[in-house]
Scaffold this active site. Structure first.
Site, short mmCIF file in Angstrom:
data_model
loop_
_atom_site.label_atom_id
_atom_site.label_comp_id
_atom_site.label_asym_id
_atom_site.label_seq_id
_atom_site.Cartn_x
_atom_site.Cartn_y
_atom_site.Cartn_z
N LYS A 109 0.90 -1.33 -0.09
CA LYS A 109 0.09 -0.06 0.07
C LYS A 109 0.93 1.26 0.04
O LYS A 109 0.47 2.33 -0.50
CB LYS A 109 -0.89 -0.13 1.08
CG LYS A 109 -2.13 -1.02 1.06
CD LYS A 109 -3.07 -0.90 2.25
CE LYS A 109 -4.01 -2.20 2.22
NZ LYS A 109 -4.51 -2.48 3.31
N HIS A 111 3.58 1.81 -1.58
CA HIS A 111 4.13 2.16 -3.09
C HIS A 111 2.77 2.45 -3.81
O HIS A 111 3.03 2.59 -5.04
CB HIS A 111 4.81 1.04 -3.57
CG HIS A 111 5.77 0.40 -2.51
ND1 HIS A 111 6.53 1.30 -2.01
CD2 HIS A 111 6.13 -0.74 -2.02
CE1 HIS A 111 7.44 0.71 -1.08
NE2 HIS A 111 7.13 -0.62 -1.17
#
Length: 224
Positions: A109, A111
């Site tokens: 999440k 990234h």
């Protein structure tokens, strides 16, 4: 067919034996002082998780719900979905049916990938498996992940329903976290046991008489 009361009281006894369920005075996340504490993270050995998974499998089969696979939200749901999938294969009610499972990784999440899925592809009717529902936020995330994959959230399977209202003491919600989830997402929540089962257990076991009063008072104040 309902989940049998003997199965429920057996689970309460098992949770007590494992130190997962304890009575006393505990400050819980909400800031409340609870007369009991339930920490499923303490099912932390092969034997205890194996037995826990059998209870999950039994509760799911007893619910009579139609399902195709399991989804375990990170992190607690990862071992729970894995172990329960193993237990389901050995459940006589499923006649050797092999139930797939998947879980998500939280790290992705950060990234901006929106969570990376691990395991079987999400499809069909998916049962979300977790330990307890406190705020319902992780259920919401799971429902989104499942729907985004084009699958259908079929139910949430938890170990204990605390049957407790949320909110500050002077502004208690009308419903419990479990009821909120059922209403908001339109899916049933299946639990191995509930606060009611803990109460019934206390009533039948004289050794715990002192805790019966405090749990009873807590339920009167916060229960649904």
């Amino acid at each position: 067919m309902g989940h049998t009361s003997s199965q429920r009281s057996e689970f309460v006894r098992f949770a007590l034996d494992q130190g997962v369920l304890r009575f006393g005075e505990f400050k819980v996340k909400s800031g409340r002082l609870s007369p009991y504490f339930f920490n499923a993270g303490l099912f932390n050995s092969g034997a205890s998780v194996g037995k826990l998974a059998q209870f999950y499998a039994q509760a799911l089969v007893d619910s009579g719900l139609d399902f195709d696979m399991l989804f375990g939200p990170a992190y607690k749901g990862i071992p729970l979905s894995t172990a329960t999938a193993c237990a389901l294969v050995n459940h006589p009610g499923l006649h050797g049916r092999d139930v797939p499972f998947a879980f998500n990784r939280k790290e992705a999440k950060a990234h901006g990938e929106g969570g990376t899925l691990v395991g079987a592809p999400l499809e069909g009717k998916v049962v979300i498996i977790d330990d307890v529902i406190t705020a319902g936020t992780s259920v919401g995330e799971s429902v989104e992940i499942i729907r985004a994959a084009g699958a259908e959230p079929a139910a949430v399977l938890i170990a204990l329903d605390r049957m407790e209202r949320a909110g500050a003491d002077d502004a208690l919600s009308g419903h419990s976290a479990v009821q909120e989830v059922e209403q908001r997402y339109g899916i049933p929540v299946v639990s191995i046991a509930t606060l009611g089962d803990i109460m019934a257990f206390l009533e039948d076991n004289a050794t715990f008489a002192e805790h019966q009063r405090t749990v009873s008072a807590y339920r009167a104040r916060y229960g649904v």
